[in-house]
Write a protein that holds these residues in place. Structure first.
Motif, short mmCIF file in Angstrom:
data_model
loop_
_atom_site.label_atom_id
_atom_site.label_comp_id
_atom_site.label_asym_id
_atom_site.label_seq_id
_atom_site.Cartn_x
_atom_site.Cartn_y
_atom_site.Cartn_z
N HIS A 8 -8.48 -35.27 -41.38
CA HIS A 8 -9.49 -36.14 -42.01
C HIS A 8 -10.70 -36.23 -41.08
O HIS A 8 -11.06 -37.31 -40.61
CB HIS A 8 -8.91 -37.54 -42.25
CG HIS A 8 -7.72 -37.58 -43.16
ND1 HIS A 8 -7.84 -37.53 -44.54
CD2 HIS A 8 -6.39 -37.65 -42.90
CE1 HIS A 8 -6.62 -37.59 -45.08
NE2 HIS A 8 -5.72 -37.65 -44.12
N GLU A 96 -5.22 -35.77 -51.20
CA GLU A 96 -3.80 -36.00 -51.29
C GLU A 96 -3.47 -37.01 -52.38
O GLU A 96 -4.12 -38.03 -52.50
CB GLU A 96 -3.22 -36.45 -49.93
CG GLU A 96 -3.84 -37.73 -49.37
CD GLU A 96 -3.34 -38.02 -47.95
OE1 GLU A 96 -2.15 -38.37 -47.76
OE2 GLU A 96 -4.17 -37.88 -47.00
N ASP A 209 -3.03 -34.58 -39.41
CA ASP A 209 -3.30 -35.83 -40.15
C ASP A 209 -4.24 -36.71 -39.32
O ASP A 209 -4.18 -37.93 -39.39
CB ASP A 209 -2.01 -36.58 -40.49
CG ASP A 209 -2.19 -37.55 -41.67
OD1 ASP A 209 -3.23 -37.46 -42.36
OD2 ASP A 209 -1.31 -38.40 -41.89
ZN ZN Z 1 -3.77 -37.63 -44.87
#
Ligand code: ZN
Ligand code: ZN
Length: 266
Positions: A8, A96, A209
């Motif tokens: 991200h 997601e 992540d």
């Molecule tokens: Zn994520």
């Protein structure tokens, strides 16, 4: 070479040093990053995620409404995301999406409806899906199995895998790759290590992540794509393969799944 299958880096945590973060990733051998847009589909959040992919040649993007924000998903949101998919060849996945019954930021029935709807939208666009599942593994497998049975192909990535070996096998059977994040290096993560040992290397991906889930030994710092080297080394050791073989195979899994230019791996 390495590929970060889920990051991200469009987030505000990277606003001050995004160029540096991408440079450090390249220096660490990361040849591609899949940047996952999240946030309010009524805001500019997703446009920013795609803009970051358009800015750096080795960054790709996914757009889709996170289960936390499922209550914000409506026709306007869907049209906005479809428009973004069509706006850039760098958008290669929808997500997601999924279920998060740990936080329950959106009502569970809404999360389920919105997950099914987004799977169908992704299929119509021929995009693989990126799945998030927390405290909802049985429901996730049930819905994916059912929705995927309507389609010839309905694969994707199960991101930040946290389920059982049985769940991993069920998902692999319906066309999913299983992605492990830095939390596999945490001391209390025996269940993740057990699951990783049940996943064939040919079906495995790794991810940061980031900015979350910083792997040991950097735990406590903001995570970034360059730190994926620690997760790779840890998993190679766990699976008793060389680090080079582990990096090469997981990278190839990614480029072949998304039909990306194999020259990326040169
Ligand atoms: Zn994520
Ligand atoms: Zn997630």
């Amino acid at each position: 070479m390495l590929i970060d299958s889920h990051c991200h880096i469009d987030g505000e945590q990277f606003n001050d040093d995004r160029d540096e973060v991408v440079r450090r990733a390249r220096d660490a051998g990361v040849v591609a990053m899949l940047n996952i847009g999240t946030g309010d589909p009524g805001s500019d959040d997703f446009r920013k995620a795609v803009a970051v992919a358009d800015q750096y040649e080795d960054v790709f993007a996914a757009v889709g409404v996170h289960p936390h924000d499922a209550k914000l998903y409506d026709d306007a949101a869907e049209n906005h995301l479809i428009e973004l998919v069509k706006s850039s060849a760098k958008v290669i996945a929808w997500g997601e999406i999924g279920l998060d019954f740990h936080y329950d930021h959106s009502p569970r029935d809404v999360q389920i409806d919105v997950l099914r709807r987004q799977i169908r939208t992704a299929r119509a666009l021929n995009l693989p899906i990126i799945i998030h599942s927390r405290s909802a593994d049985d429901e996730t497998v049930e819905i994916l199995t059912e929705e995927c049975s309507y389609n010839e192909f309905c694969g994707g990535i199960m991101h930040c895998f946290g389920g059982t070996p049985k769940m991993a096998r069920s998902l692999i059977e319906i066309g999913f790759l299983i992605s492990f994040a830095g939390n596999i290096t945490f001391k209390n993560a025996d269940n993740l290590r057990e699951a990783a040992m049940a996943v064939p290397l040919g079906k495995m991906l790794i991810e940061t992540d980031c900015p979350f889930l910083t792997p040991v030994p950097l735990r406590g710092k903001r995570n970034e794509p360059a730190f994926i080297v620690h997760t790779a080394a840890f998993l190679a050791d766990l699976l008793k393969v060389s680090v080079d073989e582990f990096k090469e195979k997981t990278s190839r899994n990614f480029t072949e799944f998304f039909r990306l230019d194999p020259d990326l791996l040169r």
